[in-house]
Design an enzyme around this catalytic site. Structure first.
Site, short mmCIF file in Angstrom:
data_model
loop_
_atom_site.label_atom_id
_atom_site.label_comp_id
_atom_site.label_asym_id
_atom_site.label_seq_id
_atom_site.Cartn_x
_atom_site.Cartn_y
_atom_site.Cartn_z
CG HIS A 68 58.28 76.91 49.17
ND1 HIS A 68 58.76 78.01 50.64
CD2 HIS A 68 57.93 77.26 48.60
CE1 HIS A 68 57.20 78.41 50.11
NE2 HIS A 68 57.07 78.05 49.00
N PRO A 69 62.76 73.61 47.93
CG PRO A 69 62.73 71.86 46.63
CD PRO A 69 61.70 72.90 47.16
#
Length: 543
Positions: free
Chosen positions: A479-480
């Site tokens: 989930h950057p």
């Protein structure tokens, strides 16, 4: 498509809009911007077609992650917060981007996330503002209501398979004070439930399937895949086009209206820097000219670090045991081929819970994923013994990292430095999360399956032990976000404004997870699709 040779490569003519990246956001943008036949749209994608079967069978994530056919195969720099480890950092490299290899979980986050963005001065980004964009895209299996819609492109259905051991987890969570809920997507995701997933009758429903492929027949939409964008052309402070390489040849195209970057939280900041947009001293050190001094480019990297304990169980089916039985595999394949059901239809995480790690938090700050399987890391084989994984991630980490170009060579991989567990608050949440998992496992509902903690193991008891375990076990949950964050023009760390326009460069926007000023409290794919929906509308309004 007009083509003309020039000293700087082959010119593909002029388009109204050039979109860089056919991932989740890019697919939505291409669909919405090309809906008007008067708009000529070019979509550039580094990956290839999604014509591999494992990109459509849900369990195929086991084979797609860690495979260069579908994954960029990034790795982080050695991270002190992870005991000096470098970890794999999967990102989709195919049309549909990471939505082609992700967990398929449809999760919007919490209303407070978006209201928090609005409180930063970002007008139009509160929960009441963005909810209509979520609903517009959705084709939910349930009847339409105040928080869900039908008739959109993105199919959303309940997890297609139930497991006894997951039902037992939900019962154990209730015994531990975490109630069972019906819907995680109403703005308050507290509680425990099976996830909704982006599938249609047991088939993955990626952004490419939902938004892009149905409109590729439009004569005003051109998709060029297998390209590596080398930079945005900027003249007199305005983005005028894009340059790229394909099969060793150089190409470029002009943008009459706008260039939109949707290369994701890793690709977008690198491309901004290669185009001369970023911290001036950093660009100078790389030998790149500075078109716009925006020191926030590549900074503010946030990610949900997941800590993945797993427990051996007995007397109950798990995916490990089913897959280990070579005689059962053909039956699983037949069940899926005939009915689109069974283990091959499952997402990696079927069930989850949103909880507070301590009373200090007003809303859930930890997400638990429960999987009826175990493995050392995604992309590696399942363990053979029956087991479940119960992972926890800090939804609102205070640690911040960065993503930056390391060379003027556009083919050089960027440096990814998440800086996980670099604050005392994040350390505390990690410790409390591991204790919370043990509290749930100790409840009678799960104890009937004799769970035995295999990792980190019951010998880890003190805070120091558990923090060391978090550093040893922690990995990305993919989930950057935040590396080209939205902000006010007065904020020196801001990269784009509330309408996603790059500050200091006209005709250039960013629309992907990189614009999140603060990461949302849940999975990031649905919010990224929403950001693109809103971006497309703003682009058309502003023109």
């Amino acid at each position: 498509m007009e083509q003309a040779a020039s000293a700087s490569g082959t010119a593909l003519g002029a388009f109204d809009y050039i979109i860089v990246g056919a991932g989740s956001a890019g697919c939505v943008l291409a669909n919405r911007l090309s809906a008007d036949p008067g708009n000529r749209v070019l979509l550039l994608e580094a990956g290839g077609k999604d014509d591999w079967i494992w990109l459509h069978i849900p369990v195929g994530y086991l084979f797609a992650i860690g495979n260069p056919r579908s994954d960029w195969m990034f790795r982080t720099e050695a991270d002190p917060g992870l005991a000096g480890r470098s970890i794999a950092y999967p990102r989709g490299r195919v049309i549909g981007g990471s939505s082609a290899i992700n967990a398929m979980i449809y999760m919007r986050g919490q209303a407070a996330d978006y209201d928090g963005w609005r409180q930063l001065g970002l007008v139009g980004w509160g929960w009441d503002d963005v909810l209509p964009d979520f609903i517009r895209q959705e084709d939910h299996i349930d009847p339409p209501g105040p928080t869900h819609g039908t008739g959109g492109e993105l199919r959303v259905e309940p997890a297609p398979m139930r497991w006894k051991v997951l039902d037992a987890f939900a019962e154990a969570a209730a015994q531990a004070g975490i109630p069972t809920v019906r819907d995680f997507n109403s703005g308050d995701n507290a509680g425990c439930a099976y996830f909704d997933v982006t599938q249609r009758r047991g088939v993955r429903w990626s952004a490419a399937t939902a938004f892009l492929k149905p409109v590729l027949h439009r004569p005003n939409l051109t998709l060029v895949s297998g390209v590596h964008v080398t930079g945005v052309r900027i003249e007199d402070g305005r983005a005028t086009g894009v340059e790229w390489r394909r099969d060793g040849q150089a190409f470029h195209a002009a943008a009459r209206a706008e260039v939109v970057l949707s290369a994701g939280a890793i690709g977008t900041p690198q491309l901004l820097e290669l185009s001369g947009i970023g911290d001036g001293s950093r660009l100078q050190a790389l030998g790149l000219p500075t078109q716009a001094h925006r020191p926030g480019v590549g900074e503010n990297l946030q990610d949900h670090l997941q800590i993945r304990p797993y427990y051996r169980v007995s007397g109950v089916p798990t995916m490990n045991a089913l897959y280990a039985d070579v005689w059962r595999r053909p039956l699983m394949a037949l069940e899926y081929a005939l009915f689109r059901k069974g283990p091959m239809s499952m997402a990696p995480s079927h069930m989850g819970a949103f909880v507070r790690s301590s009373p200090d938090y007003a809303t859930p700050n930890v997400q638990i994923h429960v999987q009826p399987l175990s493995l050392d890391a995604f992309g590696e084989p399942l363990h053979r013994e029956p087991a479940i994984t119960i992972s926890a991630c800090n939804l609102r980490p205070t640690s911040r990292g960065g993503v930056h170009a390391v060379s003027p060579d556009p083919l050089a991989r960027p440096a990814i430095q998440p800086n996980y567990l670099s604050t005392g608050e994040d350390e505390r949440v990690a410790i409390d999360s591991l204790r919370l998992i043990r509290t749930i496992v100790d409840q009678p509902a799960l104890q009937r399956y004799a769970p035995k903690e295999h990792r980190p193991g019951p010998e880890a008891q003190s805070d120091a032990d558990l923090l060391a375990a978090a550093r040893a076990l922690g990995t990305t949950i993919f989930h950057p976000a935040g590396t080209a964050k939205m902000g006010l023009e007065s904020d020196p760390a801001a990269v784009v404004d509330a309408r996603l326009r790059v500050l200091g460069v006209r005709g250039l926007r960013v629309a992907d997870a990189s614009v999140m000023p603060r990461i949302v409290s849940g999975n990031t794919n649905a919010p990224t699709l929403m950001i693109a929906e809103k971006a497309a509308r703003m682009i058309l309004e502003d023109r």
